[in-house]
Design a protein around this motif. Structure first.
Motif, PDB file in Angstrom:
ATOM      1  N   GLU A 197      98.007  89.782 -18.364  1.00  0.00           N
ATOM      2  CA  GLU A 197      99.198  90.208 -17.716  1.00  0.00           C
ATOM      3  C   GLU A 197      99.418  91.943 -16.189  1.00  0.00           C
ATOM      4  O   GLU A 197      99.659  91.342 -15.178  1.00  0.00           O
ATOM      5  N   GLN A 218      93.854  87.784  -9.363  1.00  0.00           N
ATOM      6  CA  GLN A 218      94.983  86.504  -8.255  1.00  0.00           C
ATOM      7  C   GLN A 218      95.375  85.974  -9.787  1.00  0.00           C
ATOM      8  O   GLN A 218      94.076  85.486 -10.648  1.00  0.00           O
ATOM      9  N   PRO A 219      96.487  85.350  -9.827  1.00  0.00           N
ATOM     10  CA  PRO A 219      97.088  84.195 -10.728  1.00  0.00           C
ATOM     11  C   PRO A 219      96.788  83.438 -11.522  1.00  0.00           C
ATOM     12  O   PRO A 219      95.659  82.378 -10.678  1.00  0.00           O
ATOM     13  N   ILE A 243      97.981  91.131 -13.007  1.00  0.00           N
ATOM     14  CA  ILE A 243      97.810  89.413 -12.136  1.00  0.00           C
ATOM     15  C   ILE A 243      99.166  90.870 -11.662  1.00  0.00           C
ATOM     16  O   ILE A 243      99.518  90.570 -10.189  1.00  0.00           O
ATOM     17  N   ALA A 244      99.830  91.479 -12.472  1.00  0.00           N
ATOM     18  CA  ALA A 244     101.300  91.871 -11.553  1.00  0.00           C
ATOM     19  C   ALA A 244     101.384  92.590 -10.875  1.00  0.00           C
ATOM     20  O   ALA A 244     101.803  92.989  -9.796  1.00  0.00           O
ATOM     21  N   HIS A 285      91.162  83.789 -12.365  1.00  0.00           N
ATOM     22  CA  HIS A 285      91.760  84.345 -13.476  1.00  0.00           C
ATOM     23  C   HIS A 285      91.167  83.225 -14.927  1.00  0.00           C
ATOM     24  O   HIS A 285      91.301  83.717 -15.954  1.00  0.00           O
ATOM     25  N   SER A 335      98.254  77.129 -10.327  1.00  0.00           N
ATOM     26  CA  SER A 335      98.635  75.872 -10.667  1.00  0.00           C
ATOM     27  C   SER A 335      98.144  74.738 -10.995  1.00  0.00           C
ATOM     28  O   SER A 335      97.917  73.957 -10.870  1.00  0.00           O
TER      29      SER A 335
END
Lengths: 205, 205
Positions: free
Chosen positions: B186, B195-196, B189-190, B160, B199
């Motif tokens: 988005e 890949q998101p 990703i959904a 991403h 974090s």
């Protein structure tokens, strides 16, 4: 997307990717495969740039460029109709009109209408810009046929008479390029890529 | 041909047919094969037309269209360099500069110079028209990657972060289309096509 208008435009942009899978009869200059209508349209747009100085003064070059970019979109539904295929050319107009309605209908109404008119202008070949665009659309396959030693002329036994009839719109749409056409055809005959014109002498008796 | 200038221009037109054989990493929307740089350039020119209303007011649309038409010509000699290929991107500028010199050198001097400058303008991405052209050049593969369920992102495990870095020029070059990019990413990703983002929370200790 929240923006309905932009969503329609993006749908159209994704839809027209299909033009890259519509095959023409013309071969690439390296003879490796048939040309598709997407890359053919790019080539015509490049020719609009490179040969701009030979366009009659009434030609709007940006307008002509837009015309060559969209001129084959209808083939997404209607397929490419080989210019020397008499049978399929009879139904061409009807098939393409239906395709134009569906395809341009994907766009926001005002924009779809604008593109539809632009395509009709190309087809009618009445304005100087449309005539110039049509001339380029004739010259490009001639160059590719020369580069592939006769290409589709050889493959389908196309006669000199048929080729000259096909090339005729260049004389009116881009008169400064007519000499190029005549010389190129002569070179192709001399090289054996195209049969010479049949003698016009009639047999006696 | 007797006309030396026109002869050079026709040589160039025949030479650039080769762009149709340069393959990019991007797949066609139907997933049938990789896209070539000729048809890709056509698609960008179509996007210049269709998305014209979102161009910043300083953009010269005809100029931007010419830029997208020629932006990949150097790949005829230099090949397509995948945007996420770090190694080959190191030598890209040098390879493409040599290609530009040879290719534009086929044209009459004044025209070759004009096209060379146009290509350099695209590469420098400093003028509003070049920034808009670059934005379209980023959006098109994104749309094709979405249509092919992740396409090259999936094939090469592109993150991403890499995608967003690649898309960044859209925000400046076509700010009215930045929202489209964000929403499309988005959606991808959904749908599991990308890949998101990882974090950003760092592990303790």
């Amino acid at each position: 997307m929240n923006n309905y208008r932009l969503n329609q435009q993006i749908q159209f942009i994704v839809e027209i990717d299909k033009l890259k899978t519509v095959l023409r009869q013309t071969m690439l200059t390296d003879g490796s495969r048939r040309e598709n209508s997407g890359e053919h349209s790019w080539h015509l747009a490049m020719m609009t740039m490179i040969l701009a100085e030979y366009a009659p003064s009434e030609v709007d070059l940006f307008h002509a460029m837009k015309m060559v970019l969209i001129h084959d979109l209808v083939e997404i539904d209607a397929g490419d109709t080989f210019c020397f295929d008499i049978q399929n050319n009879k139904s061409k107009a009807q098939r393409e009109a239906a395709a134009a309605k569906r395809l341009f209908g994907i766009l926001p109404e005002n924009q779809g209408k604008e593109l539809h008119l632009l395509w009709e202008e190309f087809e009618a070949r009445e304005t100087p810009s449309a005539k110039f665009a049509a001339a380029l659309d004739r010259i490009q396959p001639m160059l590719n046929n020369k580069a592939t030693k006769g290409g589709t002329w050889q493959l389908y036994n196309i006669t000199h008479e048929q080729v000259m009839k096909r090339m005729a719109p260049v004389e009116e749409g881009a008169p400064q390029l007519w000499n190029l056409v005549q010389e190129t055809i002569e070179e192709c005959i001399a090289a054996g890529y195209l049969q010479p014109p049949k003698s016009t002498t009639t047999t006696q008796g």
